[in-house]
Design a protein around this motif. Sequence first.
Motif, PDB file in Angstrom:
ATOM      1  N   ALA A  76      -3.427  -2.463   2.917  1.00  0.00           N
ATOM      2  CA  ALA A  76      -2.091  -1.941   2.596  1.00  0.00           C
ATOM      3  C   ALA A  76      -2.236  -0.651   1.806  1.00  0.00           C
ATOM      4  O   ALA A  76      -2.978  -0.592   0.822  1.00  0.00           O
ATOM      5  CB  ALA A  76      -1.333  -2.960   1.761  1.00  0.00           C
ATOM      6  N   GLU A  77      -1.538   0.377   2.302  1.00  0.00           N
ATOM      7  CA  GLU A  77      -1.525   1.642   1.548  1.00  0.00           C
ATOM      8  C   GLU A  77      -0.090   1.974   1.250  1.00  0.00           C
ATOM      9  O   GLU A  77       0.750   2.025   2.148  1.00  0.00           O
ATOM     10  CB  GLU A  77      -2.136   2.762   2.376  1.00  0.00           C
ATOM     11  N   ALA A  78       0.199   2.210  -0.012  1.00  0.00           N
ATOM     12  CA  ALA A  78       1.577   2.496  -0.415  1.00  0.00           C
ATOM     13  C   ALA A  78       1.685   3.962  -0.826  1.00  0.00           C
ATOM     14  O   ALA A  78       0.816   4.486  -1.539  1.00  0.00           O
ATOM     15  CB  ALA A  78       1.950   1.608  -1.589  1.00  0.00           C
ATOM     16  N   LEU A 110       4.831   1.655   3.302  1.00  0.00           N
ATOM     17  CA  LEU A 110       3.652   0.769   3.281  1.00  0.00           C
ATOM     18  C   LEU A 110       3.002   0.855   4.643  1.00  0.00           C
ATOM     19  O   LEU A 110       3.628   0.533   5.662  1.00  0.00           O
ATOM     20  CB  LEU A 110       4.087  -0.683   3.088  1.00  0.00           C
ATOM     21  N   THR A 111       1.761   1.311   4.663  1.00  0.00           N
ATOM     22  CA  THR A 111       1.030   1.309   5.932  1.00  0.00           C
ATOM     23  C   THR A 111       0.140   0.077   5.914  1.00  0.00           C
ATOM     24  O   THR A 111      -0.756  -0.050   5.076  1.00  0.00           O
ATOM     25  CB  THR A 111       0.183   2.585   6.065  1.00  0.00           C
ATOM     26  N   LEU A 112       0.455  -0.833   6.839  1.00  0.00           N
ATOM     27  CA  LEU A 112      -0.257  -2.117   6.856  1.00  0.00           C
ATOM     28  C   LEU A 112      -1.107  -2.229   8.116  1.00  0.00           C
ATOM     29  O   LEU A 112      -0.670  -1.804   9.196  1.00  0.00           O
ATOM     30  CB  LEU A 112       0.752  -3.273   6.853  1.00  0.00           C
ATOM     31  N   PRO A 114       3.792  -2.034  -5.560  1.00  0.00           N
ATOM     32  CA  PRO A 114       4.003  -3.176  -4.659  1.00  0.00           C
ATOM     33  C   PRO A 114       3.154  -4.382  -5.082  1.00  0.00           C
ATOM     34  O   PRO A 114       1.973  -4.247  -5.373  1.00  0.00           O
ATOM     35  CB  PRO A 114       3.550  -2.666  -3.296  1.00  0.00           C
ATOM     36  N   SER A 115       3.802  -5.516  -5.132  1.00  0.00           N
ATOM     37  CA  SER A 115       3.092  -6.775  -5.389  1.00  0.00           C
ATOM     38  C   SER A 115       3.108  -7.524  -4.057  1.00  0.00           C
ATOM     39  O   SER A 115       4.146  -8.018  -3.624  1.00  0.00           O
ATOM     40  CB  SER A 115       3.843  -7.558  -6.470  1.00  0.00           C
ATOM     41  N   LEU A 116       1.961  -7.553  -3.393  1.00  0.00           N
ATOM     42  CA  LEU A 116       1.892  -8.089  -2.025  1.00  0.00           C
ATOM     43  C   LEU A 116       1.187  -9.437  -1.997  1.00  0.00           C
ATOM     44  O   LEU A 116       0.330  -9.723  -2.833  1.00  0.00           O
ATOM     45  CB  LEU A 116       1.140  -7.107  -1.128  1.00  0.00           C
ATOM     46  N   VAL A 120      -5.534 -14.623   3.897  1.00  0.00           N
ATOM     47  CA  VAL A 120      -6.157 -13.349   4.304  1.00  0.00           C
ATOM     48  C   VAL A 120      -6.827 -12.710   3.094  1.00  0.00           C
ATOM     49  O   VAL A 120      -6.537 -13.057   1.951  1.00  0.00           O
ATOM     50  CB  VAL A 120      -5.097 -12.372   4.872  1.00  0.00           C
ATOM     51  N   ASN A 121      -7.703 -11.764   3.388  1.00  0.00           N
ATOM     52  CA  ASN A 121      -8.224 -10.879   2.340  1.00  0.00           C
ATOM     53  C   ASN A 121      -7.312  -9.676   2.280  1.00  0.00           C
ATOM     54  O   ASN A 121      -7.067  -9.036   3.312  1.00  0.00           O
ATOM     55  CB  ASN A 121      -9.630 -10.391   2.712  1.00  0.00           C
ATOM     56  N   LEU A 122      -6.820  -9.345   1.123  1.00  0.00           N
ATOM     57  CA  LEU A 122      -5.941  -8.179   0.991  1.00  0.00           C
ATOM     58  C   LEU A 122      -6.714  -7.051   0.318  1.00  0.00           C
ATOM     59  O   LEU A 122      -7.316  -7.247  -0.733  1.00  0.00           O
ATOM     60  CB  LEU A 122      -4.718  -8.555   0.144  1.00  0.00           C
ATOM     61  N   ARG A 123      -6.690  -5.892   0.949  1.00  0.00           N
ATOM     62  CA  ARG A 123      -7.273  -4.680   0.332  1.00  0.00           C
ATOM     63  C   ARG A 123      -6.131  -3.689   0.209  1.00  0.00           C
ATOM     64  O   ARG A 123      -5.391  -3.481   1.173  1.00  0.00           O
ATOM     65  CB  ARG A 123      -8.355  -4.065   1.215  1.00  0.00           C
ATOM     66  N   SER A 124      -5.983  -3.077  -0.966  1.00  0.00           N
ATOM     67  CA  SER A 124      -4.885  -2.115  -1.089  1.00  0.00           C
ATOM     68  C   SER A 124      -5.375  -0.878  -1.810  1.00  0.00           C
ATOM     69  O   SER A 124      -6.481  -0.862  -2.367  1.00  0.00           O
ATOM     70  CB  SER A 124      -3.726  -2.734  -1.862  1.00  0.00           C
ATOM     71  N   ASN A 125      -4.536   0.157  -1.775  1.00  0.00           N
ATOM     72  CA  ASN A 125      -4.920   1.380  -2.481  1.00  0.00           C
ATOM     73  C   ASN A 125      -4.374   1.401  -3.908  1.00  0.00           C
ATOM     74  O   ASN A 125      -4.293   2.458  -4.525  1.00  0.00           O
ATOM     75  CB  ASN A 125      -4.457   2.623  -1.704  1.00  0.00           C
TER      76      ASN A 125
END
Length: 873
Positions: free
Chosen positions: A452-454, A465-467, A534-536, A544-549
């Motif tokens: 996820a990139e916000a 949000l680019t998911l 963002p709180s995802l 899932v594994n979540l990776r964010s910026n």
Amino acid sequence: AAPILLKDYQPTPYLIEKVDLDFRLNPTHTTVRSKLTVRRREGAAATAAIELDGDDLKLDGVCVDDIPLAEEEYTATPDRLMIPAPAAERFELTIDTSLDPSKNTQLMGLYVSSGTFCTQCEAEGFRRITYFYDRPDVLAPYTTRMTANKKAYPVLLGNGNLVESGDVTGTDEHYAVWHDPHPKPSYLFALVAGNLAHISTDYTTSSGSPVKLNIYVEHGNETRADWAMDSLVRSMRWDEQVFGREYDLDVFNVVAISDFNMGAMENKGLNIFNDKYILADPDTASDADYAGIESVVAHEYFHNWTGNRITCRDWFQLCLKEGLTVFRDQEFSADERSRPVKRIADVQRLKAAQFPEDGGPLAHPVRPEQYKEINNFYTATIYEKGAELVRMIKTLLGERGFRKGMDLYFERHDGEAATIEDFIKSFEDATGTDLRHFMLWYSQAGTPTVTAEATYDAQAQTLTLTLSQETRPTPNQPQKKPLVIPIRFGLVAANGKDVGYSKVEGATVNADVLLLNEAQQTVVFHGISEKPVPSLLREFSAPVNLRSNLSLDDQLFLMGRDSDPFNRWQAAQTVATRLLISRSRGENLPQEASFIDALGEIAADTCLDTAFRALALQLPSEADLAREIGENVDPDAIGRAHEDLRAAIGQRLYGYLRDLYVELAPKDSRFDPGASAAGVRALRNRLLGYLAASGEAEGHGLVKAHFDSANNMTDRLSALVLLDHLNLPGKTEALAAFEARHKTDHLAMDKWFTVQATCPAPGTLARVKELTNHPAFSWTNPNRVRSVVGAFCAGNQRQFNAPDGSGYDYLAETTLQIDGKNPQLAARILNSFRSWRSLEAGRQEKAKAALKSILDSGQELSTDTKDIAERCL
Ligand code: BAL
Ligand code: ZN
């Protein structure tokens, strides 16, 4: 052997309408007469053979309609009984077999544990008692008659209700007849005969039916079953209230057994438990044990509807009962305790047990499509990931839709052997929702990574949000498709509140759940007047594994301000993970001090649940870090980083944590096993851990004093772990004192074994080998083996993965040693090799050689062990 395939499923040509069993119980020579009323299935060929499963059986005779068959009329081997073409459409088949339960070390079928006869039939243990269609789709009512010596075996228990009992005149024997009117598959058959004590309670179901509840234990252990009984009563009430499900027999019996492969078993009306999940008192059971008993008792009870009344068509559908029942027990514990704390604990377990399975050579779908040995599929994927899929269905359909779907499932399939398709169809039909895409979660293995990139555009007042999602290849599944992933979310403003938005484009959003169902999606929220964080994946809404910026500062903000407790905890874990991984690479990040101060704030925040504070203060484990790093893992570097960060926290917050530790001291000596008192103990023990890690002499003294003054197992054990693992003054005396206090209690001694087997210091392997010579240790008891060998291999990252390969060689040797006696146990401990490919090259080579040595040993391997070793390689 060729694998068994889901696509090959065929119903049996004959049905079994009724089962009458007659056991004459003797430890070395038990006879079993099985009378089956058999009917040819409509549409089956008149020439169809009846072919029954056996395993290691000795046949004494076979009759059709009371006439003995001549030898040429059937074929029998220890594994199979076949009658080529029974003449009649409906007939009575009588089979006599004899067994030696005293020699049954596999603990499958009928065996003797501490002088008590007991059974374990799931998955394929019934075929070790008599020839039968030993598969879950053949359902029949059972009557069980048992005859045994009255003095040695005064208690005779079977499935269902007791219909008759008495003495056998002229002998020292007595008998009992039990009848179970509910059609069931053979894996739910059980009997128990022994000299046991019991406690009882009268329960009345919400519609007014009386039920006698009994828990049987060894004499002297009666009071240690009180918590299990309390848990059972609460579970029964909860299932009535939350799922509308009532119990359906006059009696519900539970028996605690000390030699048991599994945690417990849901046999109809006669649950048999590993005594670890029944016996508890403050002196011998920790808070984790109390919570474990509560959830396992509930789990087995809940199976009465999800597993027993509706069972599985075949073993590929195992998650139909297991994933669903784990979900139900998780919900029960969440309602009985703190929901966020329970969710965090469940996710910790999922990530510790299931994610590594999904990311390694043993990965398989929640509904597998093939197996060689079904015993090897009682896995975290079937159970824990299976529960996550049920949870996602609830997230997608909402509370009411979920309940409607469950009601329809019970209504449609009660008394049947069902499939995952039946389960999903009930939700679709009850709510008008199309879940076809969701089915992919059942067939596709592997843990997806969601990225996820916000980006915030102040001028346009939009948050974009680019998911994207990606699942790496797993065995037999090189190509993966995008899944439906429900992402619960909030957009958190500087004041900690979620900001609203005027509209959203690029994804379906229902309330606070966004659906990611393509490989990539760009989601734009409009009308956002300040830049939110963002709180995802709130509440961990998908496995899932979540990776964010998000930056470390953003994560620190969520750690302090997110309204979702799960994500506050997750943010703390994410920051700690980044700090620890950097430390393991020799770098210290500048945010470390802010992180430690934020931990201090959570520690002292009395608005938060104490159990939550304890969890938020817990660093990710060394195994968690290894999984996050994922490749070229060096467990020693991770271990050093972990020790250093704990010391840094202890030093920076020393006085503060010490004061809090003192403040939280219990006001009186009464022990309360409830969640809230357990939360205080958890927090206080966590603080003690940092005081110990600080290196301060005073902190070390506090640990020994904590041990000496402990009036319960939780405190005593927490202090013992610190004394032993940090090699603190007083360690030797404490180990000796613990041993002296608990030497006659095998469950408490298991803890003493595990503390030592998980010590990260060099020399532990030698200690493990010594422990296996301790008088309290036994190679034939699964709990003992797990507490020493299992604990070392699965719970000691540094020493099991010693660079010289000694830990791997030890596991290979012990697997071979155990395999001849108890293949299930051997295969289970061998699972510790599942992540060997993620290690650095030197260790990989050693692990691979050890695995190969098992296959090349020349010893005849069980299918269980061979299957795991081959799949790992
Ligand atoms: N059915 C095996 C034990 C359990 O999951 O309850
Ligand atoms: Zn279960």
